[in-house]
Motif scaffolding. Structure first.
Motif: not given
Length: 79
Positions: A61-79
């Motif tokens: 569950e923690t791994i999935l949460d981190l992946v979701e968080f990382y994807v959102k950060i990338k989207q915010i940065k426009g990467e």
């Protein structure tokens, strides 16, 4: 390749298994984690026991949460 040589921003989860047959003292574990934090981006340490069914699903569950968080950060940065 050593983990030190990989992405320095990678999130690291350290999983100690077989907590039901604990051999290493908690103090030693904490000391080792503090040293590792100097070179790795450790976001979590968790002890698990498959026999007692403790924290096994929490790791995934923690791994999935981190992946979701990382994807959102990338989207915010426009990467």
């Amino acid at each position: 390749m050593c983990i030190r040589d990989s992405n320095k921003d990678a999130y690291v989860i350290i999983v100690g298994n077989k907590s039901d047959i604990k051999i290493i003292d908690d103090f030693l574990i904490r000391e080792a984690l503090e040293e590792l934090k100097k070179i790795l981006n450790i976001v979590m340490y968790i002890q698990t026991s498959a026999i007692r069914r403790e924290n096994v699903s929490k790791v995934f569950e923690t791994i999935l949460d981190l992946v979701e968080f990382y994807v959102k950060i990338k989207q915010i940065k426009g990467e």
